[in-house]
Each structure stands twice: as C-alpha cells, then as structure tokens.
Design a protein around this motif. Structure first.
Motif, PDB file in Angstrom:
ATOM      1  N   ARG A 178      13.016  -0.176  -3.883  1.00  0.00           N
ATOM      2  CA  ARG A 178      12.138  -0.694  -4.937  1.00  0.00           C
ATOM      3  C   ARG A 178      11.804  -2.157  -4.651  1.00  0.00           C
ATOM      4  NH1 ARG A 178      15.292  -0.902  -9.968  1.00  0.00           N
ATOM      5  NH2 ARG A 178      16.819  -1.671  -8.485  1.00  0.00           N
ATOM      6  N   PRO A 179      10.620  -2.606  -5.082  1.00  0.00           N
ATOM      7  CA  PRO A 179      10.272  -4.022  -4.933  1.00  0.00           C
ATOM      8  C   PRO A 179      10.844  -4.843  -6.077  1.00  0.00           C
ATOM      9  CG  PRO A 179       8.427  -2.859  -5.886  1.00  0.00           C
ATOM     10  CD  PRO A 179       9.508  -1.826  -5.674  1.00  0.00           C
ATOM     11  N   LYS A 180      11.319  -6.045  -5.758  1.00  0.00           N
ATOM     12  CA  LYS A 180      11.786  -6.957  -6.800  1.00  0.00           C
ATOM     13  C   LYS A 180      10.608  -7.784  -7.299  1.00  0.00           C
ATOM     14  CE  LYS A 180      15.635 -10.052  -7.820  1.00  0.00           C
ATOM     15  NZ  LYS A 180      16.818 -10.741  -7.264  1.00  0.00           N
ATOM     16  N   ALA A 181      10.581  -8.051  -8.579  1.00  0.00           N
ATOM     17  CA  ALA A 181       9.444  -8.765  -9.181  1.00  0.00           C
ATOM     18  C   ALA A 181       9.252 -10.137  -8.548  1.00  0.00           C
ATOM     19  CB  ALA A 181       9.659  -8.901 -10.684  1.00  0.00           C
TER      20      ALA A 181
ATOM     21  N   GLN B  62      -3.412  -7.167  10.035  1.00  0.00           N
ATOM     22  CA  GLN B  62      -3.625  -5.751   9.750  1.00  0.00           C
ATOM     23  C   GLN B  62      -2.577  -4.884  10.453  1.00  0.00           C
ATOM     24  OE1 GLN B  62      -7.717  -4.876  10.710  1.00  0.00           O
ATOM     25  NE2 GLN B  62      -8.502  -5.982   8.943  1.00  0.00           N
ATOM     26  N   THR B  63      -1.357  -5.417  10.534  1.00  0.00           N
ATOM     27  CA  THR B  63      -0.253  -4.652  11.098  1.00  0.00           C
ATOM     28  C   THR B  63       0.570  -4.047   9.974  1.00  0.00           C
ATOM     29  OG1 THR B  63       1.118  -6.646  11.163  1.00  0.00           O
ATOM     30  CG2 THR B  63      -0.121  -6.089  13.153  1.00  0.00           C
ATOM     31  N   ALA B  64       1.442  -3.118  10.336  1.00  0.00           N
ATOM     32  CA  ALA B  64       2.230  -2.405   9.338  1.00  0.00           C
ATOM     33  C   ALA B  64       3.425  -3.254   8.888  1.00  0.00           C
ATOM     34  CB  ALA B  64       2.726  -1.087   9.910  1.00  0.00           C
ATOM     35  N   LEU B  65       3.847  -3.036   7.663  1.00  0.00           N
ATOM     36  CA  LEU B  65       5.038  -3.685   7.140  1.00  0.00           C
ATOM     37  C   LEU B  65       6.241  -3.320   8.005  1.00  0.00           C
ATOM     38  CD1 LEU B  65       6.358  -5.300   4.788  1.00  0.00           C
ATOM     39  CD2 LEU B  65       6.657  -3.116   3.621  1.00  0.00           C
ATOM     40  N   ASP B  66       7.128  -4.280   8.227  1.00  0.00           N
ATOM     41  CA  ASP B  66       8.298  -4.075   9.086  1.00  0.00           C
ATOM     42  C   ASP B  66       9.289  -3.131   8.408  1.00  0.00           C
ATOM     43  OD1 ASP B  66      10.312  -4.188  10.892  1.00  0.00           O
ATOM     44  OD2 ASP B  66      10.846  -6.265  10.531  1.00  0.00           O
ATOM     45  N   VAL B  67       9.076  -1.846   8.618  1.00  0.00           N
ATOM     46  CA  VAL B  67       9.925  -0.838   7.987  1.00  0.00           C
ATOM     47  C   VAL B  67      11.344  -0.872   8.546  1.00  0.00           C
ATOM     48  CG1 VAL B  67      10.247   1.655   7.670  1.00  0.00           C
ATOM     49  CG2 VAL B  67       7.977   0.659   7.434  1.00  0.00           C
TER      50      VAL B  67
ATOM     51  N   ILE C 180      13.852  -3.042   6.635  1.00  0.00           N
ATOM     52  CA  ILE C 180      14.315  -2.344   5.428  1.00  0.00           C
ATOM     53  C   ILE C 180      15.264  -1.213   5.809  1.00  0.00           C
ATOM     54  CG2 ILE C 180      13.564  -1.012   3.418  1.00  0.00           C
ATOM     55  CD1 ILE C 180      10.932  -2.569   3.506  1.00  0.00           C
ATOM     56  N   ALA C 181      14.990  -0.560   6.943  1.00  0.00           N
ATOM     57  CA  ALA C 181      15.831   0.555   7.386  1.00  0.00           C
ATOM     58  C   ALA C 181      17.269   0.116   7.645  1.00  0.00           C
ATOM     59  CB  ALA C 181      15.239   1.193   8.639  1.00  0.00           C
ATOM     60  N   ASN C 182      17.462  -1.148   8.069  1.00  0.00           N
ATOM     61  CA  ASN C 182      18.834  -1.647   8.250  1.00  0.00           C
ATOM     62  C   ASN C 182      19.626  -1.533   6.956  1.00  0.00           C
ATOM     63  OD1 ASN C 182      18.446  -2.339  10.923  1.00  0.00           O
ATOM     64  ND2 ASN C 182      17.879  -4.450  10.470  1.00  0.00           N
ATOM     65  N   HIS C 183      19.002  -1.877   5.854  1.00  0.00           N
ATOM     66  CA  HIS C 183      19.679  -1.839   4.557  1.00  0.00           C
ATOM     67  C   HIS C 183      19.829  -0.403   4.060  1.00  0.00           C
ATOM     68  CE1 HIS C 183      19.337  -6.258   4.125  1.00  0.00           C
ATOM     69  NE2 HIS C 183      18.253  -6.078   4.872  1.00  0.00           N
ATOM     70  N   GLN C 184      18.856   0.438   4.357  1.00  0.00           N
ATOM     71  CA  GLN C 184      18.985   1.856   4.012  1.00  0.00           C
ATOM     72  C   GLN C 184      20.163   2.478   4.744  1.00  0.00           C
ATOM     73  OE1 GLN C 184      15.029   2.970   5.210  1.00  0.00           O
ATOM     74  NE2 GLN C 184      14.221   2.909   3.127  1.00  0.00           N
ATOM     75  N   ARG C 185      20.305   2.126   6.019  1.00  0.00           N
ATOM     76  CA  ARG C 185      21.426   2.675   6.782  1.00  0.00           C
ATOM     77  C   ARG C 185      22.770   2.170   6.244  1.00  0.00           C
ATOM     78  NH1 ARG C 185      22.147   5.449  11.327  1.00  0.00           N
ATOM     79  NH2 ARG C 185      19.908   5.470  11.715  1.00  0.00           N
ATOM     80  N   LYS C 186      22.821   0.898   5.847  1.00  0.00           N
ATOM     81  CA  LYS C 186      24.073   0.362   5.295  1.00  0.00           C
ATOM     82  C   LYS C 186      24.476   1.139   4.037  1.00  0.00           C
ATOM     83  CE  LYS C 186      25.057  -3.028   8.131  1.00  0.00           C
ATOM     84  NZ  LYS C 186      24.735  -4.419   7.795  1.00  0.00           N
TER      85      LYS C 186
ATOM     86  N   PRO D  66       0.811  -1.222   0.000  1.00  0.00           N
ATOM     87  CA  PRO D  66       0.000   0.000   0.000  1.00  0.00           C
ATOM     88  C   PRO D  66       0.841   1.268   0.000  1.00  0.00           C
ATOM     89  CG  PRO D  66      -0.012  -1.014   2.165  1.00  0.00           C
ATOM     90  CD  PRO D  66       0.688  -1.977   1.258  1.00  0.00           C
ATOM     91  N   LEU D  67       0.223   2.355  -0.420  1.00  0.00           N
ATOM     92  CA  LEU D  67       0.909   3.639  -0.491  1.00  0.00           C
ATOM     93  C   LEU D  67       1.445   4.068   0.871  1.00  0.00           C
ATOM     94  CD1 LEU D  67       1.727   6.160  -2.111  1.00  0.00           C
ATOM     95  CD2 LEU D  67      -0.571   7.071  -1.697  1.00  0.00           C
ATOM     96  N   ASP D  68       0.685   3.781   1.917  1.00  0.00           N
ATOM     97  CA  ASP D  68       1.118   4.176   3.261  1.00  0.00           C
ATOM     98  C   ASP D  68       2.438   3.503   3.630  1.00  0.00           C
ATOM     99  OD1 ASP D  68       0.642   5.285   6.038  1.00  0.00           O
ATOM    100  OD2 ASP D  68       0.689   3.142   6.484  1.00  0.00           O
ATOM    101  N   ALA D  69       2.607   2.243   3.218  1.00  0.00           N
ATOM    102  CA  ALA D  69       3.860   1.538   3.514  1.00  0.00           C
ATOM    103  C   ALA D  69       5.036   2.194   2.797  1.00  0.00           C
ATOM    104  CB  ALA D  69       3.740   0.077   3.107  1.00  0.00           C
ATOM    105  N   TRP D  70       4.848   2.565   1.537  1.00  0.00           N
ATOM    106  CA  TRP D  70       5.925   3.237   0.796  1.00  0.00           C
ATOM    107  C   TRP D  70       6.265   4.580   1.430  1.00  0.00           C
ATOM    108  CZ3 TRP D  70       8.880   0.319  -1.626  1.00  0.00           C
ATOM    109  CH2 TRP D  70       8.429  -0.726  -2.443  1.00  0.00           C
ATOM    110  N   ARG D  71       5.247   5.278   1.900  1.00  0.00           N
ATOM    111  CA  ARG D  71       5.511   6.568   2.552  1.00  0.00           C
ATOM    112  C   ARG D  71       6.355   6.381   3.802  1.00  0.00           C
ATOM    113  NH1 ARG D  71      -0.640   9.029   1.954  1.00  0.00           N
ATOM    114  NH2 ARG D  71      -0.365   9.973  -0.119  1.00  0.00           N
ATOM    115  N   ARG D  72       6.066   5.343   4.590  1.00  0.00           N
ATOM    116  CA  ARG D  72       6.844   5.092   5.799  1.00  0.00           C
ATOM    117  C   ARG D  72       8.264   4.642   5.453  1.00  0.00           C
ATOM    118  NH1 ARG D  72       5.206   0.975   8.290  1.00  0.00           N
ATOM    119  NH2 ARG D  72       3.459   0.308   7.010  1.00  0.00           N
TER     120      ARG D  72
END
Length: 330
Positions: free
Chosen positions: A291-294, A136-141, A144-150, A40-46
């Motif tokens: 980005r999401p992988k196919a 109905q919980t949020a995606l584990d951002v 992903i943040a671990n990889h963004q920080r790396k 969902p868009l909300d997940a991408w925003r987070r």
C-alpha cells in the motif's frame, strides 16, 4: 497462498485510489515544485505479480497449510481462540427403546493465538520518482520486492519456529518445530548421507509418533530442500530401481513429501490429515499487500508499505494431542 476477502479487496483498492487522488490534487496546487505523480495501474499490477511470485517461491510450508485450511479473522482480532472439548456422552442400550435420559456436558476450555502484523517499508525520494516519470521508465518494482521477500521469509519462519516475542494474555504463536504438544523425538541421522533403509526408518518413526497420538490421517512430510533433493536423486539401494523418495511415497500413510528451503537440515516434520483441518488453521487478517503511504507535500518521499497479518494456529484437543510430529538428529 492466502486469498483476499471482498472487504479486503475493497479496502486495498480504495487506499490506492485515494492516494492517486491526493497526488493529482497536489500536482494542481504545486506545479513545478517537487513531484506529485499518481501510481499507474500497470505499476500496481507489476508490484502484485512480483509479490505472488515471491510467495510461491518462499512460502512452501505456509502455502501448503493455507491451502488446506485458512480461517479469515478481523484485523481487530488481537487474539483468535479455539475450543478444547473433553469427551462426553454415554450410550444406553435397550430392547424396548426406553432410555433413562442420562446426560452429561463436555468440559470446554479455550486456547488463543495472537495475530500480529508484519510490515516493511520501501522508500523512494521525490526526485527519484520524477526521474522515473520524466524518463517514462517503470517504477523500481525490485526494490519493493526486497521488502515483500522479507515479509514472506518471516511468515515462513513463524510457521516453523513460532513468534516467542509476541505474548498476549499468556498466549503466544507456536510453530511446527517448537509447539509444546507436538510429538517430538530424535532419529539420530545426517539425512544427506543416510542410507535408504535409514530414511525409511526415520519416516516410519514420524508415522508411528502420530498414530500413538491418535492422529490417523495420511501424513504430509516437510523436509529441508537439500535433504529432499538427496532423497529424490539417490537410489534406495545400489542397483535398486527406485530412489529413496519413490520408496518413501510407497508407504500408504504418506500423503506427500514437500521440500522447504527454510526448514533446517536433518529436520523432519509430519502433519497428519492435513486436508481435514484438524491440525489447525492459518489465521488470515490480511494477506500480503503493498500500500502507498500518504504524502502531504510534493517534496515528501514516496513510501510503499508491505503488510501481512497471518499466523498459524496449531490446535490441540482436551487431552493435549496434536496432529504434528517432529524429529531431529539430536
């Protein structure tokens, strides 16, 4: 921090929208088997908001350089070149305005900087994503943040230390601390225990090195965060009404003093005329993006790739002069 070009924004949004379309199609074809939920868009925003916060935290030097001068390059530009132009031209002086028309041409050569791609991938199992969806919980951002920080930490490291593992056509990526034409010297101090007078001598040394190399702009100083804290918290001298940092900033040639967590202790780096862009530029083929992988089957893992294609390009003139000075303890 780097900004996306309109074309880059379109490409990212198209990739995310296409991913969601394929998941919707998979769900229609494979009901009750695996997971094929769109993001969902909300997940991408987070996810994007977390990336922004990480970059603001980690990229102290990278962001300061990028704000001063960024050059967009294409993702297909493996190496970006800048010209080194020799001095040329003579002045004819007369009283009647007649000129003999003497002319010469500058000697032009080019130096390149490779533009590598940094990436890191976060992986989630399809059943893990089904639990998220069902609960109905949020995606584990944060995963992903671990990889963004790396990625952010690597970008900041490249600004400081270059990337010697990448060589294209004899060109490599240099950093502030290892550029072969930087103005380098030693100050012989342990900055955490140095006196105010010793700090002042070290900063004067940086400014003098730059002036000697015809770098006359005001100097932005980069320091290790702990060293910066010492300078900001300690008195210049006992009973003196100002801190060491306040006294340093009174030097007219000093533009700013920037703390950086990735700068090694006892290192001082100065860049003259930062806002002019004469020092070089941050080459940006793609700012940090997730980005999401196919996925082709509902039992495939969900994979999120964090990618960045941006490096510093520190320029030199035809005489080998730079706008960078660097001093260390020894």
């Amino acid at each position: 921090m780097l900004r996306f070009t309109p074309d880059q924004e379109l490409a990212i949004n198209a990739a995310r929208a296409a991913f969601n379309r394929t998941q919707t199609a998979l769900a229609a074809q494979h009901a009750l088997v695996g997971n094929a939920s769109p993001i969902p868009l909300d997940a991408w925003r987070r996810i994007d908001a977390r990336a922004t916060r990480i970059q603001r935290d980690v990229l102290a030097i990278f962001n300061r350089l990028a704000a001063a001068n960024t050059t967009p390059v294409g993702i297909g530009d493996i190496v970006s070149y800048f010209p080194k132009i020799s001095d040329s031209g003579t002045v004819h002086v007369s009283m009647d305005g007649r000129s003999e028309g003497d002319a010469d041409q500058a000697v032009l050569s080019y130096e390149g900087t490779p533009v590598p791609i940094l990436d890191s991938f976060a992986r989630f199992g399809w059943r893990q994503m089904e639990v998220v969806r069902k609960g109905q919980t949020a995606l584990d951002v944060e995963t992903i943040a671990n990889h963004q920080r790396k990625i952010a930490e690597k970008a900041e490291d490249i600004v400081l230390n270059g990337l010697s593992s990448v060589v294209v056509g004899g060109s490599t990526v240099y950093g502030l601390r290892n550029h072969p034409q930087r103005n380098a010297s030693t100050h012989g101090l342990t900055l955490a225990s140095a006196t105010g007078a010793e700090w002042l001598t070290a900063i004067r040394q940086i400014c003098t090195l730059l002036i000697a190399d015809n770098a006359f702009g005001r100097v932005t100083i980069f320091l290790n965060y702990s060293d910066w804290f010492v300078a900001s918290a300690n008195e210049f001298a006992a009973g003196y009404p100002k801190t060491i940092l306040q006294r340093i900033l009174e030097i007219e040639q000093v533009e700013a003093v920037v703390p950086a967590s990735k700068m090694p202790a006892n290192n001082i780096v100065g860049v003259a005329g930062l806002n002019t862009g004469d020092w070089g530029s941050i080459l940006s083929a793609m700012p940090m993006v997730t980005r999401p992988k196919a996925r082709h089957n509902p039992e495939d893992d969900y994979v999120f790739g964090v990618m960045m294609a941006a490096v510093p390009q520190f320029r030199v003139d035809a005489e080998g002069r730079t706008m960078i000075a660097h001093t260390t303890t020894a």
